[in-house]
Design a protein around this motif. Structure first.
Motif, PDB file in Angstrom:
ATOM      1  N   LEU A  31      34.565  26.912  -0.088  1.00  0.00           N
ATOM      2  CA  LEU A  31      33.355  26.146  -0.294  1.00  0.00           C
ATOM      3  C   LEU A  31      32.927  25.393   0.949  1.00  0.00           C
ATOM      4  O   LEU A  31      33.756  24.893   1.721  1.00  0.00           O
ATOM      5  CB  LEU A  31      33.547  25.145  -1.444  1.00  0.00           C
ATOM      6  CG  LEU A  31      33.881  25.741  -2.825  1.00  0.00           C
ATOM      7  CD1 LEU A  31      34.065  24.633  -3.845  1.00  0.00           C
ATOM      8  CD2 LEU A  31      32.784  26.695  -3.264  1.00  0.00           C
ATOM      9  N   ASN A  32      31.622  25.332   1.129  1.00  0.00           N
ATOM     10  CA  ASN A  32      31.014  24.480   2.147  1.00  0.00           C
ATOM     11  C   ASN A  32      30.162  23.470   1.375  1.00  0.00           C
ATOM     12  O   ASN A  32      29.074  23.781   0.902  1.00  0.00           O
ATOM     13  CB  ASN A  32      30.155  25.306   3.112  1.00  0.00           C
ATOM     14  CG  ASN A  32      29.572  24.456   4.223  1.00  0.00           C
ATOM     15  OD1 ASN A  32      29.573  23.223   4.149  1.00  0.00           O
ATOM     16  ND2 ASN A  32      29.056  25.104   5.260  1.00  0.00           N
ATOM     17  N   PHE A  33      30.675  22.250   1.215  1.00  0.00           N
ATOM     18  CA  PHE A  33      30.003  21.265   0.382  1.00  0.00           C
ATOM     19  C   PHE A  33      28.663  20.815   0.961  1.00  0.00           C
ATOM     20  O   PHE A  33      27.843  20.268   0.237  1.00  0.00           O
ATOM     21  CB  PHE A  33      30.916  20.055   0.154  1.00  0.00           C
ATOM     22  CG  PHE A  33      32.044  20.336  -0.797  1.00  0.00           C
ATOM     23  CD1 PHE A  33      31.871  20.200  -2.163  1.00  0.00           C
ATOM     24  CD2 PHE A  33      33.271  20.790  -0.326  1.00  0.00           C
ATOM     25  CE1 PHE A  33      32.914  20.475  -3.038  1.00  0.00           C
ATOM     26  CE2 PHE A  33      34.312  21.060  -1.195  1.00  0.00           C
ATOM     27  CZ  PHE A  33      34.149  20.913  -2.555  1.00  0.00           C
ATOM     28  N   ASP A  34      28.482  21.058   2.278  1.00  0.00           N
ATOM     29  CA  ASP A  34      27.195  20.696   2.867  1.00  0.00           C
ATOM     30  C   ASP A  34      26.115  21.729   2.558  1.00  0.00           C
ATOM     31  O   ASP A  34      24.938  21.503   2.860  1.00  0.00           O
ATOM     32  CB  ASP A  34      27.329  20.554   4.397  1.00  0.00           C
ATOM     33  CG  ASP A  34      28.199  19.364   4.775  1.00  0.00           C
ATOM     34  OD1 ASP A  34      28.216  18.385   3.978  1.00  0.00           O
ATOM     35  OD2 ASP A  34      28.870  19.416   5.810  1.00  0.00           O
ATOM     36  N   SER A  35      26.514  22.901   1.968  1.00  0.00           N
ATOM     37  CA  SER A  35      25.556  23.995   1.732  1.00  0.00           C
ATOM     38  C   SER A  35      25.277  24.215   0.240  1.00  0.00           C
ATOM     39  O   SER A  35      24.708  25.244  -0.139  1.00  0.00           O
ATOM     40  CB  SER A  35      26.095  25.299   2.349  1.00  0.00           C
ATOM     41  OG  SER A  35      26.345  25.141   3.724  1.00  0.00           O
ATOM     42  N   LEU A  36      25.661  23.281  -0.601  1.00  0.00           N
ATOM     43  CA  LEU A  36      25.493  23.477  -2.043  1.00  0.00           C
ATOM     44  C   LEU A  36      24.043  23.238  -2.465  1.00  0.00           C
ATOM     45  O   LEU A  36      23.386  22.296  -2.013  1.00  0.00           O
ATOM     46  CB  LEU A  36      26.419  22.530  -2.808  1.00  0.00           C
ATOM     47  CG  LEU A  36      27.916  22.746  -2.572  1.00  0.00           C
ATOM     48  CD1 LEU A  36      28.738  21.749  -3.387  1.00  0.00           C
ATOM     49  CD2 LEU A  36      28.336  24.177  -2.901  1.00  0.00           C
ATOM     50  N   ILE A  37      23.533  24.155  -3.357  1.00  0.00           N
ATOM     51  CA  ILE A  37      22.157  24.110  -3.866  1.00  0.00           C
ATOM     52  C   ILE A  37      22.215  24.308  -5.386  1.00  0.00           C
ATOM     53  O   ILE A  37      23.099  24.993  -5.912  1.00  0.00           O
ATOM     54  CB  ILE A  37      21.297  25.211  -3.219  1.00  0.00           C
ATOM     55  CG1 ILE A  37      21.215  25.003  -1.705  1.00  0.00           C
ATOM     56  CG2 ILE A  37      19.891  25.244  -3.827  1.00  0.00           C
ATOM     57  CD1 ILE A  37      20.476  26.104  -0.987  1.00  0.00           C
ATOM     58  N   ALA A  38      21.282  23.709  -6.105  1.00  0.00           N
ATOM     59  CA  ALA A  38      21.218  23.861  -7.566  1.00  0.00           C
ATOM     60  C   ALA A  38      20.990  25.315  -7.936  1.00  0.00           C
ATOM     61  O   ALA A  38      20.128  25.978  -7.359  1.00  0.00           O
ATOM     62  CB  ALA A  38      20.099  22.993  -8.143  1.00  0.00           C
ATOM     63  N   LEU A  39      21.796  25.822  -8.898  1.00  0.00           N
ATOM     64  CA  LEU A  39      21.569  27.169  -9.401  1.00  0.00           C
ATOM     65  C   LEU A  39      20.206  27.188 -10.089  1.00  0.00           C
ATOM     66  O   LEU A  39      19.849  26.263 -10.826  1.00  0.00           O
ATOM     67  CB  LEU A  39      22.663  27.576 -10.401  1.00  0.00           C
ATOM     68  CG  LEU A  39      22.649  29.055 -10.803  1.00  0.00           C
ATOM     69  CD1 LEU A  39      23.104  29.910  -9.619  1.00  0.00           C
ATOM     70  CD2 LEU A  39      23.550  29.298 -12.019  1.00  0.00           C
ATOM     71  N   GLY A  40      19.428  28.273  -9.840  1.00  0.00           N
ATOM     72  CA  GLY A  40      18.069  28.341 -10.351  1.00  0.00           C
ATOM     73  C   GLY A  40      17.048  27.872  -9.331  1.00  0.00           C
ATOM     74  O   GLY A  40      15.854  27.821  -9.642  1.00  0.00           O
ATOM     75  N   ARG A  41      17.533  27.523  -8.099  1.00  0.00           N
ATOM     76  CA  ARG A  41      16.645  27.113  -7.008  1.00  0.00           C
ATOM     77  C   ARG A  41      17.030  27.899  -5.756  1.00  0.00           C
ATOM     78  O   ARG A  41      18.217  28.195  -5.527  1.00  0.00           O
ATOM     79  CB  ARG A  41      16.789  25.614  -6.720  1.00  0.00           C
ATOM     80  CG  ARG A  41      16.354  24.715  -7.854  1.00  0.00           C
ATOM     81  CD  ARG A  41      14.854  24.565  -7.903  1.00  0.00           C
ATOM     82  NE  ARG A  41      14.412  23.844  -9.097  1.00  0.00           N
ATOM     83  CZ  ARG A  41      13.184  23.400  -9.274  1.00  0.00           C
ATOM     84  NH1 ARG A  41      12.265  23.612  -8.331  1.00  0.00           N
ATOM     85  NH2 ARG A  41      12.845  22.784 -10.378  1.00  0.00           N
ATOM     86  N   ASN A  42      16.050  28.255  -4.895  1.00  0.00           N
ATOM     87  CA  ASN A  42      16.345  28.899  -3.612  1.00  0.00           C
ATOM     88  C   ASN A  42      16.346  27.842  -2.516  1.00  0.00           C
ATOM     89  O   ASN A  42      16.206  26.638  -2.778  1.00  0.00           O
ATOM     90  CB  ASN A  42      15.350  30.020  -3.331  1.00  0.00           C
ATOM     91  CG  ASN A  42      13.899  29.518  -3.307  1.00  0.00           C
ATOM     92  OD1 ASN A  42      13.649  28.331  -3.124  1.00  0.00           O
ATOM     93  ND2 ASN A  42      12.957  30.428  -3.473  1.00  0.00           N
ATOM     94  N   LEU A  43      16.501  28.306  -1.255  1.00  0.00           N
ATOM     95  CA  LEU A  43      16.573  27.358  -0.132  1.00  0.00           C
ATOM     96  C   LEU A  43      15.288  26.564   0.008  1.00  0.00           C
ATOM     97  O   LEU A  43      15.294  25.454   0.578  1.00  0.00           O
ATOM     98  CB  LEU A  43      16.881  28.117   1.161  1.00  0.00           C
ATOM     99  CG  LEU A  43      18.332  28.638   1.307  1.00  0.00           C
ATOM    100  CD1 LEU A  43      18.498  29.443   2.583  1.00  0.00           C
ATOM    101  CD2 LEU A  43      19.312  27.485   1.299  1.00  0.00           C
ATOM    102  N   SER A  44      14.171  27.101  -0.481  1.00  0.00           N
ATOM    103  CA  SER A  44      12.896  26.382  -0.420  1.00  0.00           C
ATOM    104  C   SER A  44      12.713  25.461  -1.631  1.00  0.00           C
ATOM    105  O   SER A  44      11.656  24.871  -1.821  1.00  0.00           O
ATOM    106  CB  SER A  44      11.730  27.384  -0.366  1.00  0.00           C
ATOM    107  OG  SER A  44      11.838  28.216   0.765  1.00  0.00           O
ATOM    108  N   ASN A  45      13.749  25.376  -2.460  1.00  0.00           N
ATOM    109  CA  ASN A  45      13.756  24.530  -3.660  1.00  0.00           C
ATOM    110  C   ASN A  45      12.756  25.012  -4.715  1.00  0.00           C
ATOM    111  O   ASN A  45      12.277  24.238  -5.535  1.00  0.00           O
ATOM    112  CB  ASN A  45      13.465  23.070  -3.308  1.00  0.00           C
ATOM    113  CG  ASN A  45      14.194  22.125  -4.261  1.00  0.00           C
ATOM    114  OD1 ASN A  45      15.168  22.517  -4.907  1.00  0.00           O
ATOM    115  ND2 ASN A  45      13.736  20.901  -4.340  1.00  0.00           N
ATOM    116  N   SER A  46      12.426  26.324  -4.660  1.00  0.00           N
ATOM    117  CA  SER A  46      11.569  26.911  -5.687  1.00  0.00           C
ATOM    118  C   SER A  46      12.434  27.441  -6.830  1.00  0.00           C
ATOM    119  O   SER A  46      13.618  27.790  -6.635  1.00  0.00           O
ATOM    120  CB  SER A  46      10.724  28.049  -5.099  1.00  0.00           C
ATOM    121  OG  SER A  46       9.878  27.562  -4.069  1.00  0.00           O
TER     122      SER A  46
END
Length: 757
Positions: free
Chosen positions: A609-624
């Motif tokens: 794991l890279n804790f600095d790279s975690l994103i919500a499931l159901g969202r992409n890098l653009s937060n869409s």
């Protein structure tokens, strides 16, 4: 409807008409068509002058009474007559030429023990009179000499009212109580009496009454307070013209002795009274007498005159040996006069009235081994002898048996009633008995019909049970709570009295796939049957069905076990953190006393794991939004078909059910999908994905199954509180198959991380 005419009234009379008054008792009489005329002022009668009053008679009237209330001086005589049969007939009169005796109460020294009364005789000759204390049985007679004389009467409770009569004519009536004595005996006489109109006066459409007052002096003041007439009509429609019923159409309202009274309903029975009974037209025989099948009753509480000895007849009784009951108890004072078994006619005498019923004195009681009347029940199985019994006895309790008497037995175990089988009579037990075996278990009925040489039949029906000996006693999975992909089998303990032909197993996986299809198992040890082994490779509820057969009976049962798709981890965050240098010297010490706001992470133990790279499931890098992420995660963990899959748990109708913003190592992760970890709203679980694993062949900047980025389940610790599993600071729900999310490493473990604040 009614016509009233007044004829021949002298000019001295002042007549006032007023509303009707009811003087008959509605609890005793049927008061109908009440008519009255009231004179509210003194009517001054000149000697030998008359009043004539006519009343219209209703069509249904069978009798008439007159209520006369008047204030009349003791020296005044009067006469009330009616016209009928071509002549005037006396209704009531006092004797002309004999002045009325008057009565007055005198103070008594012991009024609670006796009362004193003064009798005044205004005549010049002694007059013999009778007296009666109203409302009691006290009565007597005496002689009133000219002038004043006295009598004593025993005191009764309440108001004491004395009446005196001369030749059955009421002369005076006075009252006294225990506290006051009245000594004025010169007051006028108050008349308040009912008189019966002769039947001959009722023959016409009108009732003609004639009232005349006479006495000493030129004028005789008389105050007629009320003159009331009411009609009565006998009610006996249930018996009118039926059978031998007595004709009561000419019954009058006055009491009369009716000899040989018969009430017959023409169907179920009749009453013949053995002595004359006192009746009048006010009696409602439809209410007083009830005759129905095997039952005759009379309401003697309301009509006590009908409480007399009688002969009763009951018709069409379907009985073998009738027994007479009085109010539900055997009548020992009743006597059966005749009993005709051919017509079912029962004739018996009774001493008085209540409710009489007839029941069949021949008693039939039946039972079987599985339903013993003594409570000694025994289970009977297929092909075992089952005993059936009948106790056929008379009213004295003795067994009914002998030539021409027999009991037949039938049963319906095959779906229809069997051919009658004659039962054997046991001379020792005095019971009729039969034994039979049955090939099939179930709840059935049997009937016993006993017949005598009089062709009377008494019958009874009862149920019985045949128990299947084939039993699946217990069944279970081994192990009892399998984990995913664990080798499992099903076992069942089956017993029977007959040889077991087969025991079959069927097993269905959570997705509906039949894993074991009606497999015929063999017995192992101690009647234990087992299915073949299978791999419980799937989360959810696994269902088994077991059936057994022994040539006659089939036994079925089912059971299940469940493999959990989600696991719950709960706990508290506490402890100390010590930082030191290379020489082992402590630089700082940090003790955790409040973990509220800390994060707990769970991932496959093979994930990096890279804790600095975690994103919500159901969202992409653009937060869409990316709703396909949940479906792809289910595909990778093989949870798509589960009712509690990731997609069904976190989304509804294509949208995330609920979102939360987490702070992870100082960075805020927005729109993280969350659900309650259990049924306690304090604790919830979210899903993140590691964007550092992106671009290994899938779509750049979003979670997809081609890259299979690491996923992390996250929760936030709180102050310790009550949860589903106790008292703790955090609770997180993770898929059971998360342990095998990353292939190539340990497939059976996950890693738990804590970010303590």
């Amino acid at each position: 409807m009614k016509r009233i005419a007044v004829f021949g009234v002298m000019a001295l009379f002042f007549i006032v008409f007023s509303s009707a008054y009811l003087f008959c008792d509605p609890e005793i009489e049927d008061c109908q068509n009440i008519i009255d005329r009231v004179w509210d002022n003194y009517a001054i009668f000149k000697k030998d002058k008359n009043i004539f009053v006519n009343f219209t008679i209703p069509d249904n009237a069978t009798g008439s009474d007159v209520q006369l209330k008047a204030f009349i001086p003791p020296w005044t005589s009067f006469n009330l007559s009616c016209y009928g049969g071509g002549t005037w007939q006396t209704v009531v009169s006092t004797e002309e030429g004999l002045e009325r005796l008057s009565l007055a109460p005198i103070c008594s020294p012991k009024p609670n023990i006796y009362r004193i009364w003064r009798i005044n005789n205004p005549n010049k000759i002694p007059v013999t009179y009778s007296w009666q204390l109203y409302g009691s049985s006290l009565n007597g007679s005496a002689v009133a000499y000219p002038g004043e004389s006295y009598i004593n009467t025993t005191a009764i409770s309440g108001l004491n009212t004395l009446r005196i009569f001369v030749r059955s004519k009421l002369h005076d009536m006075r009252s006294s109580d225990s506290s006051t004595c009245f000594q004025d005996y010169k007051s006028t006489f108050f008349l308040n009496e009912n008189y019966t109109v002769p039947a001959s006066c009722m023959a016409d459409e009108e009732l003609q009454l004639h009232f005349r007052a006479f006495g000493k002096g030129i004028f005789t003041p008389v105050w007629i307070y009320e003159l009331t007439v009411w009609w009565t009509s006998v009610s006996y429609s249930e018996f009118t013209g039926k059978g031998e019923t007595t004709d009561l159409s000419n019954l009058t309202s006055g009491d009369q002795e009716m000899p040989d009274l018969v009430l017959d309903d023409g169907i179920d029975g009749k009453i013949t009274f053995n002595i004359p009974v006192g009746i009048n037209a006010s009696i409602n025989f439809d209410e007083a007498v009830e005759i129905s099948y095997a039952s005759i009753s009379v309401d003697t509480e309301r009509y006590p005159s009908l409480n007399a000895p009688a002969n009763l007849t009951m018709e069409n009784l379907a009985m073998m040996s009738p027994l007479i009951l009085r109010d539900g108890v055997r009548c020992l004072t009743c006597q059966i006069l005749s009993w005709d078994t051919g017509t079912g006619r029962l004739h018996f005498s009774v001493p008085g009235f209540s409710t009489y019923t007839a029941v069949d004195g021949a008693q039939l009681e039946i039972w079987d081994d599985t339903n013993d009347v003594q409570g000694e029940n025994t289970d009977h199985y297929e092909f075992e002898l089952t005993g059936f019994y009948a106790n056929f006895s008379d009213t004295a309790g003795f067994s009914v048996n002998g030539t021409g008497i027999f009991c037949n037995y039938t049963q319906n175990s095959t779906g229809s009633w069997s051919f009658p089988l004659e039962m054997d009579f046991d001379n020792i037990s005095h019971l009729y008995e039969v034994n039979e075996t049955f090939p099939f278990p179930g709840e059935f009925f049997f009937n016993v019909s006993c017949i005598t040489n009089t062709l009377f039949n008494v019958s009874a029906t009862d149920n019985f049970a045949i128990t299947s000996s084939l039993t699946i006693n217990e069944h279970y999975s081994d192990p009892s709570q399998p984990i995913e992909e664990e080798i499992t089998h099903i076992l069942a303990n089956v017993t029977a009295n007959l040889p077991i032909r087969w025991v079959n197993f069927t097993l269905t996986a959570p997705n509906g796939t039949i894993i074991i299809d009606n497999e015929n198992a063999t017995s192992v040890l101690w009647d234990l049957y087992n299915s073949s082994d299978f791999s419980a490779a799937g989360s959810g509820r696994w269902v088994w069905n077991i059936s057994a057969y022994d040539n006659y009976s089939i036994a079925n049962t089912s059971g299940s076990f469940s493999i959990q798709a989600w696991h719950i981890i709960v706990g508290n965050l506490s402890g100390s953190l010590i930082l030191g240098n290379s020489l082992g010297k402590a630089i700082t010490e940090w003790t955790v006393s409040n973990s509220s706001g800390s994060n707990i992470y769970v991932a496959d133990s093979d994930s990096t794991l890279n804790f600095d790279s975690l994103i919500a499931l159901g969202r992409n890098l653009s937060n869409s939004s990316r709703f396909g992420d949940f479906v792809e995660l289910d595909d990778l963990m093989a949870t798509t078909n589960l009712t509690d899959s990731v997609n069904r748990t976190f989304t509804s109708g294509g949208s995330v059910k609920k979102e939360h913003n987490f702070t992870v190592f100082g960075s805020t992760i927005y729109y993280t999908p969350i659900v309650n970890s259990t049924n306690v709203t304090t604790f919830f679980t979210g899903i993140l994905w590691d964007s550092s694993d992106d671009d290994n062949g899938g779509t750049v900047g979003e979670y997809d199954s081609a890259d299979q980025e690491d996923v992390v389940f996250i929760t936030e610790a709180t102050e310790p509180s009550d949860g589903s599993y106790g008292y703790y600071a955090f609770e997180i729900s993770i898929p059971a198959r998360l342990r095998a999310y990353v292939s190539g490493g340990d497939p059976n473990s996950v890693s738990l991380y804590g970010e303590i604040r």
